[in-house]
Enzyme design. Structure first.
Site, PDB file in Angstrom:
ATOM      1  N   THR A 173       0.872  -1.170   0.000  1.00  0.00           N
ATOM      2  CA  THR A 173       0.000   0.000   0.000  1.00  0.00           C
ATOM      3  C   THR A 173       0.910   1.221   0.000  1.00  0.00           C
ATOM      4  O   THR A 173       1.937   1.227   0.668  1.00  0.00           O
ATOM      5  CB  THR A 173      -0.874   0.000   1.270  1.00  0.00           C
ATOM      6  OG1 THR A 173      -1.822  -1.040   1.155  1.00  0.00           O
ATOM      7  CG2 THR A 173      -1.588   1.325   1.476  1.00  0.00           C
ATOM      8  N   ASP A 204      -9.339   0.632   4.637  1.00  0.00           N
ATOM      9  CA  ASP A 204      -9.278   1.957   5.260  1.00  0.00           C
ATOM     10  C   ASP A 204      -8.763   3.043   4.328  1.00  0.00           C
ATOM     11  O   ASP A 204      -9.066   4.225   4.510  1.00  0.00           O
ATOM     12  CB  ASP A 204      -8.364   1.900   6.491  1.00  0.00           C
ATOM     13  CG  ASP A 204      -6.939   1.486   6.115  1.00  0.00           C
ATOM     14  OD1 ASP A 204      -6.791   0.485   5.371  1.00  0.00           O
ATOM     15  OD2 ASP A 204      -5.994   2.161   6.541  1.00  0.00           O
TER      16      ASP A 204
HETATM   17  N1  ASP Z   1      -4.585  -0.909   4.672  1.00  0.00           N
HETATM   18  C1  ASP Z   1      -4.704  -1.644   3.453  1.00  0.00           C
HETATM   19  C2  ASP Z   1      -6.077  -2.277   3.391  1.00  0.00           C
HETATM   20  O1  ASP Z   1      -6.515  -2.819   4.396  1.00  0.00           O
HETATM   21  C3  ASP Z   1      -3.699  -2.740   3.284  1.00  0.00           C
HETATM   22  C4  ASP Z   1      -2.275  -2.392   3.627  1.00  0.00           C
HETATM   23  O2  ASP Z   1      -1.971  -1.274   4.037  1.00  0.00           O
HETATM   24  O3  ASP Z   1      -1.405  -3.258   3.460  1.00  0.00           O
HETATM   25  O4  ASP Z   1      -6.671  -2.274   2.339  1.00  0.00           O
END
Ligand code: ASP
Length: 309
Positions: A173, A204
């Site tokens: 991400t 999120d």
């Molecule tokens: N926060 C991201 C999600 O839950 C995933 C990540 O940051 O690795 O979609």
């Protein structure tokens, strides 16, 4: 004063499992993103343009889980989430579960600037991408062999694998926060979510206050277990601690992350405040991260517990 901070995901990335070439490729990606943002900020450009530019670089880099190189859903599709927010005006835009936008962060900005809305999702968001004339890409553009192999492993285990989970040394991400010379703050985040996630699942990242937030005091972009960041409104919790609790950025960020952990999640975040102070806390094995502040000789990046250097 101006500055930019970026992240490329937090997770259980063990140093022993990461070969030098991969680590260096990720560092190069972070440096390129920081350079794109720094060029805008050094020329007096807006923080919003800087965070968008940084995220576009990381979306185009197949080593990160955003845009090209995003993870697969259980259905073998790719669904992308992105958001950005202008702290100076409170304006914001986001897209969730888009499948065609080559750069979801550009789609988020178009939602902000060309619609009366904040968040468009699914087929409606893809229709907007086409109608707005944004660059689209076929499914094959986003897909990489490495992410497909991750999906096969996750399917075999019957598990929904968090992108930051131990299954993969490849996180991804991406996010950026910036302060410009005029004192404006902005934040942007873009992701493919989690490997083997249900189709239709939204994390999120595109939700303002959860994975992305900017106001007059602080800009925040998160990475990690999205459901826990959603349930603790993590990005806004940093801002709220500063606004109403009088906390400094360092304490506000650490406490918000502690709440995420108490909610059963882990991850990290990046933040910058109106004075140009920065934070990059994480409670996972590593987090791809870096910053370039006014006066620095260049971009400084890190992956594990080492200082940003
Ligand atoms: N926060 C991201 C999600 O839950 C995933 C990540 O940051 O690795 O979609």
């Amino acid at each position: 004063m101006f500055g930019v901070v970026v992240h490329g995901g937090a997770g259980a990335v063990a140093r022993a499992d990461t070969d030098d070439a991969t680590a260096e490729a990720r560092r190069a990606g972070l440096r390129a993103a920081l350079a794109a943002a720094h060029a805008i900020l050094a020329a007096g450009g807006p923080a919003l343009d800087a965070v968008e530019a940084a995220v576009v670089v990381l979306e185009d880099d197949p080593g990160f889980n955003a845009g090209r190189g995003a993870v697969f859903t259980h259905a073998g599709t790719i669904e992308l989430d992105a958001a950005l927010m202008d702290g100076a005006t409170g304006a914001a835009g986001a897209v969730a579960a888009v499948t065609t936008a080559r750069n979801p962060i550009r789609a988020a900005r178009a939602v902000m600037e060309r619609t009366p809305h904040v968040l468009l999702a699914g087929p409606g968001a893809d229709a907007f991408v086409r109608a707005a004339g944004l660059e689209v890409a076929p499914p094959d553009y986003f897909a990489t062999a490495e992410r497909r192999a991750q999906l096969e492993r996750a399917r075999a285990r019957g598990a929904v694998v968090l992108d930051h989970g131990g299954d993969t040394p490849n996180l991804g991400t991406v996010g950026a926060v910036a302060l410009d010379a005029a004192g404006r703050l902005a934040a942007a985040t873009s992701t493919g979510g989690m490997t083997n996630k249900r189709y239709g699942r939204v994390g999120d990242s595109p939700i303002l206050g959860a994975g992305t937030w900017a106001d007059g005091r602080v800009a925040v972009s998160c990475t990690g277990h999205g459901e826990a960041f959603l349930r603790t409104a993590a990005a806004h919790a940093v801002a709220a601690r500063m606004r109403w609790g009088g906390a400094v950025l360092e304490d506000a960020a650490r406490e918000a992350l502690a709440d995420v952990r108490a909610a059963g999640g882990s991850g990290g975040l990046i933040g910058i405040d109106a004075a140009g102070r920065t934070v990059m806390p994480f409670d996972t094995g590593g987090m791809y991260r870096g910053q370039w502040l006014a006066g620095d000789a260049g971009a400084r990046v890190a992956i594990w517990g080492e200082g940003v250097g």
